[in-house]
Write a protein that holds these residues in place. Structure first.
Motif, PDB file in Angstrom:
ATOM      1  N   HIS A   1       6.165  83.947  48.744  1.00 47.02           N
ATOM      2  CA  HIS A   1       6.710  82.653  48.441  1.00 47.02           C
ATOM      3  C   HIS A   1       5.814  81.375  48.930  1.00 47.02           C
ATOM      4  O   HIS A   1       6.041  80.348  48.434  1.00 47.02           O
ATOM      5  N   ALA A   2       5.156  81.666  50.125  1.00 47.12           N
ATOM      6  CA  ALA A   2       4.154  80.527  50.520  1.00 47.12           C
ATOM      7  C   ALA A   2       3.135  80.104  49.502  1.00 47.12           C
ATOM      8  O   ALA A   2       2.595  78.978  49.578  1.00 47.12           O
ATOM      9  N   LEU A   3       2.961  81.064  48.499  1.00 46.15           N
ATOM     10  CA  LEU A   3       1.666  80.861  47.447  1.00 46.15           C
ATOM     11  C   LEU A   3       2.242  80.112  46.270  1.00 46.15           C
ATOM     12  O   LEU A   3       1.586  79.761  45.561  1.00 46.15           O
ATOM     13  N   LEU A   4       3.503  79.989  46.323  1.00 44.39           N
ATOM     14  CA  LEU A   4       4.277  79.469  45.031  1.00 44.39           C
ATOM     15  C   LEU A   4       4.629  77.970  45.166  1.00 44.39           C
ATOM     16  O   LEU A   4       4.880  77.663  46.261  1.00 44.39           O
ATOM     17  N   PRO A   5       5.020  77.071  44.080  1.00 44.38           N
ATOM     18  CA  PRO A   5       5.458  75.974  44.121  1.00 44.38           C
ATOM     19  C   PRO A   5       7.128  75.861  44.568  1.00 44.38           C
ATOM     20  O   PRO A   5       7.457  77.161  44.677  1.00 44.38           O
ATOM     21  N   GLU A   6       7.558  74.796  44.939  1.00 38.93           N
ATOM     22  CA  GLU A   6       9.037  74.901  45.683  1.00 38.93           C
ATOM     23  C   GLU A   6       9.983  75.681  44.586  1.00 38.93           C
ATOM     24  O   GLU A   6      10.655  76.259  45.142  1.00 38.93           O
ATOM     25  N   GLU A   7       9.705  75.286  43.309  1.00 34.64           N
ATOM     26  CA  GLU A   7      10.656  76.103  42.334  1.00 34.64           C
ATOM     27  C   GLU A   7       9.671  77.020  41.472  1.00 34.64           C
ATOM     28  O   GLU A   7       8.725  76.474  40.911  1.00 34.64           O
ATOM     29  N   PHE A   8       9.973  78.099  41.288  1.00 34.47           N
ATOM     30  CA  PHE A   8       9.278  79.083  40.488  1.00 34.47           C
ATOM     31  C   PHE A   8      10.035  79.847  39.664  1.00 34.47           C
ATOM     32  O   PHE A   8      11.227  80.364  40.000  1.00 34.47           O
ATOM     33  N   THR A   9       9.643  80.781  38.703  1.00 35.65           N
ATOM     34  CA  THR A   9      10.300  81.686  37.955  1.00 35.65           C
ATOM     35  C   THR A   9       9.881  83.144  38.553  1.00 35.65           C
ATOM     36  O   THR A   9       8.912  83.142  39.365  1.00 35.65           O
ATOM     37  N   LEU A  10      10.859  84.236  38.245  1.00 31.07           N
ATOM     38  CA  LEU A  10      10.518  85.556  38.657  1.00 31.07           C
ATOM     39  C   LEU A  10       9.180  86.038  38.046  1.00 31.07           C
ATOM     40  O   LEU A  10       8.465  86.869  38.789  1.00 31.07           O
ATOM     41  N   GLY A  11       8.793  85.488  36.999  1.00 35.46           N
ATOM     42  CA  GLY A  11       7.433  86.071  36.271  1.00 35.46           C
ATOM     43  C   GLY A  11       6.320  85.175  37.073  1.00 35.46           C
ATOM     44  O   GLY A  11       5.495  85.943  37.310  1.00 35.46           O
ATOM     45  N   GLN A  12       6.397  84.045  37.472  1.00 31.62           N
ATOM     46  CA  GLN A  12       5.163  83.596  38.424  1.00 31.62           C
ATOM     47  C   GLN A  12       5.324  84.345  39.674  1.00 31.62           C
ATOM     48  O   GLN A  12       4.305  84.541  40.102  1.00 31.62           O
ATOM     49  N   LEU A  13       6.509  84.679  40.320  1.00 26.45           N
ATOM     50  CA  LEU A  13       6.671  85.437  41.561  1.00 26.45           C
ATOM     51  C   LEU A  13       5.925  86.631  41.247  1.00 26.45           C
ATOM     52  O   LEU A  13       5.038  87.168  42.142  1.00 26.45           O
ATOM     53  N   ARG A  14       6.205  87.484  40.406  1.00 31.16           N
ATOM     54  CA  ARG A  14       5.341  88.469  39.797  1.00 31.16           C
ATOM     55  C   ARG A  14       4.016  88.664  39.891  1.00 31.16           C
ATOM     56  O   ARG A  14       3.226  89.459  40.441  1.00 31.16           O
ATOM     57  N   GLU A  15       3.565  87.350  39.121  1.00 27.81           N
ATOM     58  CA  GLU A  15       2.228  87.374  39.021  1.00 27.81           C
ATOM     59  C   GLU A  15       1.403  87.120  40.198  1.00 27.81           C
ATOM     60  O   GLU A  15       0.401  87.506  40.557  1.00 27.81           O
ATOM     61  N   VAL A  16       1.931  86.427  41.296  1.00 28.38           N
ATOM     62  CA  VAL A  16       1.369  86.372  42.610  1.00 28.38           C
ATOM     63  C   VAL A  16       1.320  87.546  43.298  1.00 28.38           C
ATOM     64  O   VAL A  16       0.253  88.056  43.525  1.00 28.38           O
ATOM     65  N   HIS A  17       2.227  88.614  43.052  1.00 27.69           N
ATOM     66  CA  HIS A  17       2.254  89.982  43.718  1.00 27.69           C
ATOM     67  C   HIS A  17       1.102  90.841  42.992  1.00 27.69           C
ATOM     68  O   HIS A  17       0.442  91.549  43.613  1.00 27.69           O
ATOM     69  N   GLU A  18       1.073  90.693  41.644  1.00 25.83           N
ATOM     70  CA  GLU A  18       0.044  91.270  40.983  1.00 25.83           C
ATOM     71  C   GLU A  18      -1.364  90.758  41.346  1.00 25.83           C
ATOM     72  O   GLU A  18      -2.343  91.765  41.250  1.00 25.83           O
ATOM     73  N   ALA A  19      -1.561  89.374  41.648  1.00 28.82           N
ATOM     74  CA  ALA A  19      -2.919  89.025  41.946  1.00 28.82           C
ATOM     75  C   ALA A  19      -3.135  89.688  43.233  1.00 28.82           C
ATOM     76  O   ALA A  19      -4.405  90.036  43.584  1.00 28.82           O
ATOM     77  N   ILE A  20      -2.325  89.648  44.266  1.00 26.67           N
ATOM     78  CA  ILE A  20      -2.524  90.177  45.505  1.00 26.67           C
ATOM     79  C   ILE A  20      -2.684  91.698  45.667  1.00 26.67           C
ATOM     80  O   ILE A  20      -3.690  92.239  46.136  1.00 26.67           O
ATOM     81  N   LEU A  21      -2.007  92.407  44.773  1.00 25.10           N
ATOM     82  CA  LEU A  21      -2.030  93.908  44.668  1.00 25.10           C
ATOM     83  C   LEU A  21      -3.256  94.448  43.748  1.00 25.10           C
ATOM     84  O   LEU A  21      -3.882  95.658  43.766  1.00 25.10           O
ATOM     85  N   GLY A  22      -3.751  93.459  42.898  1.00 23.54           N
ATOM     86  CA  GLY A  22      -4.859  93.819  41.842  1.00 23.54           C
ATOM     87  C   GLY A  22      -4.451  94.799  40.928  1.00 23.54           C
ATOM     88  O   GLY A  22      -5.014  95.582  40.291  1.00 23.54           O
ATOM     89  N   ARG A  23      -3.026  94.917  40.659  1.00 20.16           N
ATOM     90  CA  ARG A  23      -2.523  95.672  39.365  1.00 20.16           C
ATOM     91  C   ARG A  23      -1.289  95.102  38.780  1.00 20.16           C
ATOM     92  O   ARG A  23      -0.715  94.557  39.511  1.00 20.16           O
ATOM     93  N   ARG A  24      -0.896  95.641  37.558  1.00 18.11           N
ATOM     94  CA  ARG A  24       0.413  95.191  36.983  1.00 18.11           C
ATOM     95  C   ARG A  24       1.571  95.959  37.600  1.00 18.11           C
ATOM     96  O   ARG A  24       1.539  96.988  38.196  1.00 18.11           O
ATOM     97  N   LEU A  25       2.588  94.933  37.569  1.00 14.52           N
ATOM     98  CA  LEU A  25       3.962  95.653  37.976  1.00 14.52           C
ATOM     99  C   LEU A  25       4.905  95.490  36.870  1.00 14.52           C
ATOM    100  O   LEU A  25       4.711  94.748  35.974  1.00 14.52           O
ATOM    101  N   ASP A  26       5.901  96.610  36.831  1.00 12.65           N
ATOM    102  CA  ASP A  26       6.812  96.509  35.828  1.00 12.65           C
ATOM    103  C   ASP A  26       7.885  95.331  35.626  1.00 12.65           C
ATOM    104  O   ASP A  26       8.378  95.352  36.810  1.00 12.65           O
ATOM    105  N   PRO A  27       7.731  94.596  34.833  1.00 15.95           N
ATOM    106  CA  PRO A  27       8.497  93.340  34.882  1.00 15.95           C
ATOM    107  C   PRO A  27      10.020  93.409  35.160  1.00 15.95           C
ATOM    108  O   PRO A  27      10.625  92.840  36.052  1.00 15.95           O
TER     109      PRO A  27
END
Lengths: 218, 218
Positions: free
Chosen positions: B151-177
């Protein structure tokens, strides 16, 4: 305000399990200060970093000087360096925490200024060492939840009852023996030695060995 | 072998998410060294600890000097102090890691010697800074698993898609939406704002706010 550059020290919080009036408790060794500041207060083993030793070697030296023991687990905890720390001269302390095995956890060098205390009944400590012990206790409790860190506190061969006592000592509360046994057996980190604890009269409990102890030694 | 006492420095690994050819990736800002040793190499922001600042304030200063930003998360990582570190003079570095919000993660001071790089495509770094970045990346991945650090990497308001992209960026792999959405909604750490993302044509995605952001700010 300090104007000198900070000096670097290394201290070590050493945990071992000892019996305390019939109950296993987490203990740690402290050293009585023989000079100012805080003359006569108890403090964590530690001292200035020497030029020719790594941070980890300095932590290991603290342990050897205090107890004559090797660590079964040794890990960096945190670095404390507030502006007024160690006043009048600023000291930045890199703190390690170590685990030693139960059967040797009372060992100290022959020195009246070294003694083990239960972590829940410490004397007043020098400097910010109470805060540091608090950090180390939290880290130990945390790691108990997601690692086999408790194995480093036990002898080479141990019963499930002894393992449970270590968990109870760290958590500060009783655990259900049957639940604990089930979870320990399911953890995949214990091998039965085939032997049983000597001395017990009926149904002597089985002895186990950790399959992950070597990883803890790093 | 060094005979001088070690000097104390503080460095900060700063992570932010940036777009990299259409994919969100973890980036970090580096500073080009303008003096020996390692003249011209890229290095982590950092420098000597000042007498009047705490370790954490020094880490915050690294961040402000490099990016002009405040951290959304700031935490001590580890202290590095090998005997030959910073040779000829021994330097003990207390390293912090920081997270900054996506929407500002490319910000730098107007300085040609500061630039952001994707963590998976870093230039050769000065000293042991590659090892340090490796430690920080592992810590970030680890914490992603048991905290809401993302959450600390995202803007104040965000979509679940944006949150998933952050997780994917950190893990370096795609996640099932669909799975990701289910787990995020069940986490109890997100509140729908009632609004939807502007600009999307059909079914604009819902916006959420973190209920734990304040805790991350400590």
């Amino acid at each position: 305000m300090a104007e000198q550059p900070a000096s670097v020290a290394v201290s070590t919080v050493i945990f071992g399990i000892q019996d305390h009036g019939g109950t296993a408790k987490v203990h740690l060794p402290l050293v009585r200060r023989v000079r100012e500041p805080h003359l006569g207060r108890w403090a964590l083993p530690g001292g200035p970093l020497r030029p020719d030793e790594s941070l980890r070697d300095a932590a290991r030296r603290n342990l050897a000087d205090t107890t004559g023991l090797d660590a079964a687990h040794l890990e960096q905890l945190y670095t404390f360096g507030a502006v007024d720390r160690g006043a009048p001269d600023r000291v930045v302390s890199i703190v390690y925490w170590a685990l030693v095995r139960t059967e040797v956890a009372a060992t100290t060098r022959d020195d009246p200024n070294v003694a083990w205390f239960p972590v829940d009944a410490l004397p007043p400590l020098a400097f910010d060492h109470e805060e540091i012990v608090g950090w180390a206790v939290r880290r130990l409790k945390n790691k108990l939840g997601y690692t086999q860190i408790s194995h480093a506190l036990l002898p080479e061969e141990f019963t499930l009852g002894q393992l449970r006592e270590v968990h109870e000592a760290i958590l500060g509360r009783r655990l259900d023996p049957a639940n604990f046994r089930r979870r320990a057996e399911a953890s995949g980190t214990l091998t039965p030695t085939g032997a049983h604890q000597a001395g017990a009269r009926n149904r002597p409990p089985a002895l186990y060995r950790s399959t992950v102890r070597e990883e803890l030694l790093t």
